[in-house]
Write an enzyme that holds these catalytic residues in place. Structure first.
Site, PDB file in Angstrom:
ATOM      1  N   ASP A 194      -0.547  -3.321  -7.298  1.00 24.61           N
ATOM      2  CA  ASP A 194      -0.626  -4.510  -6.437  1.00 24.61           C
ATOM      3  C   ASP A 194       0.439  -4.587  -5.339  1.00 24.61           C
ATOM      4  OD1 ASP A 194      -1.956  -4.859  -8.838  1.00 24.61           O
ATOM      5  OD2 ASP A 194      -0.952  -6.719  -9.362  1.00 24.61           O
ATOM      6  N   GLN A 199       3.850  -2.885  -6.921  1.00 31.46           N
ATOM      7  CA  GLN A 199       3.936  -2.487  -8.317  1.00 31.46           C
ATOM      8  C   GLN A 199       3.959  -0.963  -8.379  1.00 31.46           C
ATOM      9  OE1 GLN A 199       3.161  -5.025 -11.408  1.00 31.46           O
ATOM     10  NE2 GLN A 199       4.653  -5.665  -9.883  1.00 31.46           N
ATOM     11  N   SER A 230       3.518  -8.759 -10.977  1.00 30.96           N
ATOM     12  CA  SER A 230       3.280  -9.243  -9.608  1.00 30.96           C
ATOM     13  C   SER A 230       3.808 -10.641  -9.317  1.00 30.96           C
ATOM     14  CB  SER A 230       1.786  -9.191  -9.317  1.00 30.96           C
ATOM     15  OG  SER A 230       1.425  -7.849  -9.134  1.00 30.96           O
TER      16      SER A 230
END
Ligand code: DQQ
Length: 575
Positions: free
Chosen positions: A62, A78, A122
């Site tokens: 992400d 990420q 996240s």
């Protein structure tokens, strides 16, 4: 006309691209593969991208906390520093002055406190009224619970924001027996906004059984957060809502709206959730009640998989941010691989980011429009503009003099012969299924017509992005497809065909398609950004200079190409 090389249409064997891979949960654990930091030289690999964001090696998923700060764009993401599968997750960080060329920075946020020791997942950036950014993100604590944490820049005068300091009060939001939050489904805080009551509001995704939930929290100081009694939004039977996004859009212009102006006039609201079960980012357009802190989708704006999606192909865990330098809303999204895990390990990397897209509300007020940021056009070189051309049914036209494996192409079609359009059976409500049943090889009357990208010389491999026009009840219906069934001779890829309807009136409007092609990715924008579709493909023959680009028409009726412009794309400096 000599620049077109016209020839008879190649016979497309009928091969439907039904998904051969099962969808995996985002957090699939490959215990033994997580720390395999060995890879073949990435630079010589034909499927590494030339202008899509990716780290030099390893796993990326992400986009996190995108923002602009003191003139510098920031992308956190990420990242597994130790291997090409998901695991050991930290926030890697890159910066840019133009959203095209990126400089790697050191890891910004990594497990260091009990509240994130098992992973820094996240989250989003919030810019305070004085311009200081703050980061809220999900941490995994030693008991595996998902909790929310706060980090602030150590030195706000540093435009590169290299050092981040976590709050000693972390976690600032957590599941407790009293609040009854599902501790394994409580993650991904949004950008926060400031209410007229002086309190900050933020939303966290969750679920109860199959009901997707958006919890709302309020805070006076950004540190002490209280869960609201009501949810911002929820929807039955949608599963876990990951990476929720919530932001205002202007009703009468394409200019973006700052989160701090969320309560301004002439705005509507977009609510997006990433559906963990299907890996789709769906959104609705609706109204937000700032007193009750409740969001309600407009009538006809449907929650869940059958609603609108940012992208009908591979595009997930997306996040928007307001670009205050250019007054626009920008969308980042993760494009994961369609290759097998063992192929990812072999190539030593997995995951790219989509080209950032500007998003704004369509004049219908019912859907968003998306378009690649203007800056990406700085990479365009060696323009090829082809003259208007009638494309007879059953013909293929090669676009010459373009580096077809790394290109940007825009094509526009004018359609006539509407009386010959195939009828749309009222039961054909699933565009993806329709595309997989009526792939590029299935002749119709008005379509399929569009582009063949990553085509090998003998057409053993190609990916087709195309339109078909049907006669519906009271209007003509445009179907857009991305057919990967013949994209590679490698059998170990997910070759699912993607599809969406495009809300354009082909009788009065020309049909446009733009595709950003980059070695193993095709991002396509139909109807000026009304329907978008991203595919990952891994040709074996159609690589580098052996890739070709064609326009094609496999319908029985002719269509006219009113515009065809293609550019070779220069390589961006990325990480
Ligand atoms: N990925 C993150 C989660 C998020 C998921 C973990 C979405 O925070 O829910 O890497 O891809």
């Amino acid at each position: 006309m000599a620049i077109f090389s016209a020839r008879l249409f190649f016979f497309f064997p009928i091969l439907f691209g039904h998904g051969i891979f099962e969808l995996e949960a985002s957090h699939h654990i490959y215990q033994t593969l997580q720390n395999l930091d060995e890879f073949a030289s990435a630079t010589s690999q034909p499927h590494r991208t030339g202008y899509h964001f990716q780290p030099p090696k390893n796993w990326m998923n992400d986009p996190n906390g995108p923002m602009i700060y003191k003139g510098i764009y920031h992308l956190f993401y990420q990242y597994n520093p130790k291997g090409a599968v998901w695991g050991n997750i930290v926030w890697a960080h890159s910066t840019s002055r133009d959203l095209v060329n990126w400089t790697p920075q050191k890891v910004a946020i990594y497990p260091s406190q009990p509240s994130d020791i098992d992973g820094a997942w996240s989250g989003s950036a919030t810019i305070f009224p004085d311009g200081t950014p703050a980061m809220l993100f999900t941490g995994i604590n030693p008991t595996g619970q998902q909790v929310q944490n706060l980090a602030m820049p150590k030195n706000p005068s540093d435009p590169y924001l290299l050092e981040w300091v976590k709050s000693p009060k972390n976690p600032v939001m957590a599941p407790t027996p009293e609040n009854q939050i599902n501790a394994s489904s409580f993650r991904d805080p949004t950008t926060a906004w400031l209410g007229a009551d002086g309190r900050w509001k933020v939303v966290i995704g969750s679920r109860i059984n199959r009901k997707g939930l958006a919890y709302l929290y309020r805070s006076k100081d950004f540190v002490y957060w209280i869960k609201a009694k009501t949810l911002l939004h929820s929807a039955e039977d949608t599963g876990m809502w990951e990476c929720v996004d919530f932001f205002p859009v202007s009703v009468n212009s394409s200019v973006g709206v700052d989160m701090l102006s969320i309560l301004g006039p002439n705005v509507k609201y977009v609510f997006k959730a990433s559906l963990d079960d299907t890996k789709h980012d769906y959104y609705t357009v609706g109204e937000y009640d700032p007193v009750k802190d409740v969001y309600t989708p407009d009538e006809g704006s449907v929650d869940g998989d059958s609603g609108l999606r940012y992208d009908y192909g591979k595009f997930y865990a997306s996040k928007s941010f307001f670009d205050s330098a250019k007054n626009r809303m920008i969308l980042w999204g993760w494009i994961n691989e369609s290759s097998s895990v063992s192929d990812d390990i072999k190539k030593g990397w997995s995951g790219i980011q989509a080209i950032p897209r500007v998003i704004w509300l369509d004049k219908s007020g019912k859907q968003l429009l998306q378009w690649p940021i203007k800056e990406i056009e700085m990479l365009r070189t060696n323009a090829v503009h082809l003259p208007r051309k009638v494309l007879q049914g059953g013909s293929v036209l090669e676009v010459p003099r373009v580096t077809a494996a790394q290109a940007d192409v825009e094509i526009t079609f004018k359609v006539s012969h509407f009386r010959k359009a195939e009828g749309l059976d009222p039961s054909w409500t699933n565009p993806q299924l329709l595309c997989s049943q009526k792939g590029a090889s299935v002749r119709g009357s008005l379509g399929p017509f569009g582009l063949l990208v990553f085509a090998s010389k003998g057409m053993q491999e190609y990916t087709s992005v195309f339109f078909r026009i049907f006669k519906g009840q009271n209007k003509y219906v445009v179907l857009m497809c991305s057919d990967q069934s013949r994209s590679s001779l490698n059998p170990d890829n997910d070759k699912t065909t993607y599809g969406a309807f495009v809300d354009v009136d082909p009788v009065h409007e020309h049909l446009s398609l733009r595709s950003l092609i980059d070695h193993s990715v095709v991002e396509s924008f139909g109807g000026q950004g009304k329907s978008c579709m991203t595919a990952r493909v891994y040709p074996i023959l159609a690589i580098n200079e052996d890739a070709h680009l064609h326009a094609f028409n496999n319908g029985s009726k002719s269509v006219t190409i009113t515009r065809l412009s293609a550019w070779s794309m220069k390589k961006a400096n990325i990480n």
